[in-house]
Design an enzyme around this catalytic site. Structure first.
Site, PDB file in Angstrom:
ATOM      1  N   HIS D  97       0.866  -1.188   0.000  1.00  0.00           N
ATOM      2  CA  HIS D  97       0.000   0.000   0.000  1.00  0.00           C
ATOM      3  C   HIS D  97       0.899   1.232   0.000  1.00  0.00           C
ATOM      4  CE1 HIS D  97      -2.934   2.977   0.953  1.00  0.00           C
ATOM      5  NE2 HIS D  97      -2.523   3.152   2.188  1.00  0.00           N
ATOM      6  N   HIS D  99       1.153   5.786  -0.983  1.00  0.00           N
ATOM      7  CA  HIS D  99       0.483   7.038  -1.328  1.00  0.00           C
ATOM      8  C   HIS D  99       1.221   7.679  -2.500  1.00  0.00           C
ATOM      9  CE1 HIS D  99      -2.333   7.871   2.269  1.00  0.00           C
ATOM     10  NE2 HIS D  99      -1.965   6.620   2.327  1.00  0.00           N
ATOM     11  N   ASP D 122       0.508  -5.036 -20.921  1.00  0.00           N
ATOM     12  CA  ASP D 122       1.554  -6.002 -20.564  1.00  0.00           C
ATOM     13  C   ASP D 122       1.308  -6.581 -19.169  1.00  0.00           C
ATOM     14  OD1 ASP D 122       3.071  -5.879 -22.888  1.00  0.00           O
ATOM     15  OD2 ASP D 122       4.374  -4.280 -22.154  1.00  0.00           O
ATOM     16  N   HIS D 173      -8.477   7.547  -1.424  1.00  0.00           N
ATOM     17  CA  HIS D 173      -7.406   7.113  -0.557  1.00  0.00           C
ATOM     18  C   HIS D 173      -6.135   6.878  -1.403  1.00  0.00           C
ATOM     19  CE1 HIS D 173      -6.259   4.455   3.131  1.00  0.00           C
ATOM     20  NE2 HIS D 173      -5.201   4.937   2.542  1.00  0.00           N
ATOM     21  N   TYR D 231       7.642 -14.114 -23.269  1.00  0.00           N
ATOM     22  CA  TYR D 231       8.395 -13.029 -22.638  1.00  0.00           C
ATOM     23  C   TYR D 231       9.176 -13.601 -21.465  1.00  0.00           C
ATOM     24  CZ  TYR D 231       9.473  -8.515 -20.537  1.00  0.00           C
ATOM     25  OH  TYR D 231      10.132  -7.422 -20.022  1.00  0.00           O
TER      26      TYR D 231
END
Lengths: 233, 233, 233, 233
Positions: D97, D99, D122, D173, D231
């Site tokens: 998480h 910001h 991708d 958020h 890939y």
């Protein structure tokens, strides 16, 4: 050659260097001060000295009426603004002033920064206020002293608490931030710059972006700063 | 193998390196010169040399008529612009030319940068002028020499003082800045880039952002550059 | 364990590392190749290897028909695009593909980058072309080979010279750039990214910004690349 | 004083440090966790600790019901969100998480990030979902637990697979990302931030930029993640 203000000078010096390391200033822009409430003095960066050349012993010590108590150099040209804030807001321990890019852009746009998200609400519940540019007669007068008045008048008129809202934009000028010590004032300056950039981008992506709902503002502010805060150690 | 221009070359070299360190140029873009008024010569970066490979002895010395006085390398392709400015503006000691991003964007937009705040007014009271692109016959002629004419004509037509306004945008090209020495020219280039970014953001946030009021323009310029200036040591 | 392609691998390796150092890629994004025309082979980055872990011996050598000549690793997933360009444009010596931010943004906007200033004209006289996204049947087919066709078709349809215009945007994908060697291909990728950012900002400041006038396009291109070029040493 | 969770703590520690090194967080913002499925526990950053001061032994170990199994410090204030996701999405091994600026801007704009190009495709075929801000009664309740519910409800309502779509924006958020381990969760956070910036710029350049065509979405996703992926090594 030791000074009773050695620790205060060191705190002030380190906070000024942090301002530079965080990318909030270039050249001689900006200044941070730190207060010693027991002795009724504060320490501030000398005027026009580049951060790379700044030394702890260059820091100037003054009382709240701008009398130099210690120091060979001329203090920051913004010193009287700091003094006025220390004199009137007795709870603050440090003040930082920058010309950080996004903060200045909002100040030049003469707009408050709306609370758009939890990054903002983690730090304050109000929009970040942009104080109006000063009246011409006040500019021509004791300008930096009046800048302090301008900030406090703005807070009083809007009913804002300087204990909760630790930052302001001066219209057409730039940001001032404060806190319990100089390091916190610098922290708030960096948070303000980050929030200013996020709010700018938010409006570019969605000019009709809504203000954060009250429940989220309250929740995020309270979990970090409320009585039952559970953020941090 | 010592040269009477050793110190001048060193000043010029260091100012060019600073241009790179400040993020104002990439690769071989840009050039800084420094003048020696006593000997009637100036030092300038050689053309097309990357900053990482530049050495003080590579710097080229010329007189104001573009005659090479010392140096093995071809001087910057913009040399004649520098020479023309040195010849006509006797007070300047250094010139810097960059392709810094925000400065170039305003030049490509063919717009003056309005004075929106005190960061700008701390350095000059006028909008930063954007000189018109050159007439086709002048482009086809002595282009870099005519670029110097273009700059000075712009200042004369607008009644600007090159002692106060130490920077200009060349329409569709990019910025030139100058000052009492090469380091000041570089400083002004960085300030210009910073102000250009702030003004860009200001207009994005508020397309109707007002110009800074005259009282604040005057106050901020005077406290730093006026008779009773109290900024700096 | 020495290889006859040691120098080629080293050139390719260094160009890939430069891509990362210049901030044009993150993680495993992007790839650079270098050709050896005498031996009819090219060297390319292995697929999906982070730049921090890349070693010169990891580089894969292939011929223009995508047969692996040397190397233990699987070559870049974009290898067939490189091969097709080397086979058809015999003058090029290196190719770079990135997902650099501003270049990708223009590609995603499906717009050519207009020549707004001399930074652009110092490198090419045309708008930087954005090739259309591929037809669905070609995507479902030999995709990376068809990407090469897409690029060359774009140049043929518009009458562009791949010797003058050393860069292209693939619609919805990103930039390819090339040049006399791998280092030049990387240089062109960085110039493209810089010009892409400048053009973006120019349109934000002035949506009606005019294209650079022909006389300036010609002058700047010619002084650097024309018969009587006087830029560089 | 060795712990059976030493390796887990180290993985979690390194992923948190990477978040900081990649420029996705400042100060104490953000948190990464890593799970140990065999022991039914996860490791997470302690709350409010700056990244420069974080040590592997500071990492807190909890079970999926938020009981602290090992550790002296208070865990991240977002811990319950991580726990809920681990409990309900059994395939994920790490969660991050942040910001990060552009991701937060889209979250504050309350808009999904449209798939505009192959950089996006991708990694996932869907638009990056922006979950609605929570109902007031849920905010007032078990907020961080309910945040986990909010994320999973969003995926269920839209029919999204958390195995394919490894990232989400929480309205007002910011972003959460996950993956097979903590490092992949951090990788996805960086990819999300990059794609968020590209999409922002795309819309600034061309407000009518079309969504990437289905054939290209499928092709790029499949060549990296499909049955016949080619890939990587």
């Amino acid at each position: 050659m030791s000074s009773k203000y050695q620790a205060l000078k060191q705190e002030c010096f380190e906070a000024n260097i942090a301002l530079n390391d965080l990318g909030l200033v270039i050249y001689t822009f900006g200044n941070v001060s730190a207060v010693d409430r027991n002795n009724g003095v504060f320490a501030i960066k000398p005027s026009g000295v580049p951060y790379e050349k700044l030394k702890p012993e260059d820091i100037v010590i003054l009382d709240y009426d701008n009398t130099i108590i210690e120091g060979e150099m001329r203090p920051s040209s913004d010193t009287k603004t700091h003094a006025y804030l220390y004199k009137n807001w007795e709870h603050i321990g440090g003040i930082a002033h920058t010309h950080a890019t996004y903060s200045v852009a909002w100040a030049q746009a003469q707009m408050d920064i709306p609370v758009f998200g939890t990054t903002h609400a983690d730090h304050l519940t109000a929009d970040i206020p942009c104080a109006e540019p000063m009246r011409d007669d006040l500019i021509a007068g004791n300008y930096e002293h009046n800048t302090g008045i301008q900030i406090i008048d703005c807070f009083n008129e809007r009913g804002l608490s300087s204990e909760e809202v630790e930052m302001v934009l001066l219209g057409n000028h730039g940001p001032f931030a404060w806190g319990k010590d100089a390091a916190k004032a610098v922290y708030n300056s960096k948070v303000l710059e980050t929030v200013a950039q996020m709010a700018y981008l938010t409006l570019q992506i969605n000019p009709k972006a809504p203000r954060l709902k009250d429940a989220l503002i309250k929740k995020h502010y309270e979990r970090k700063h409320g009585k039952n805060a559970y953020y941090g150690q």
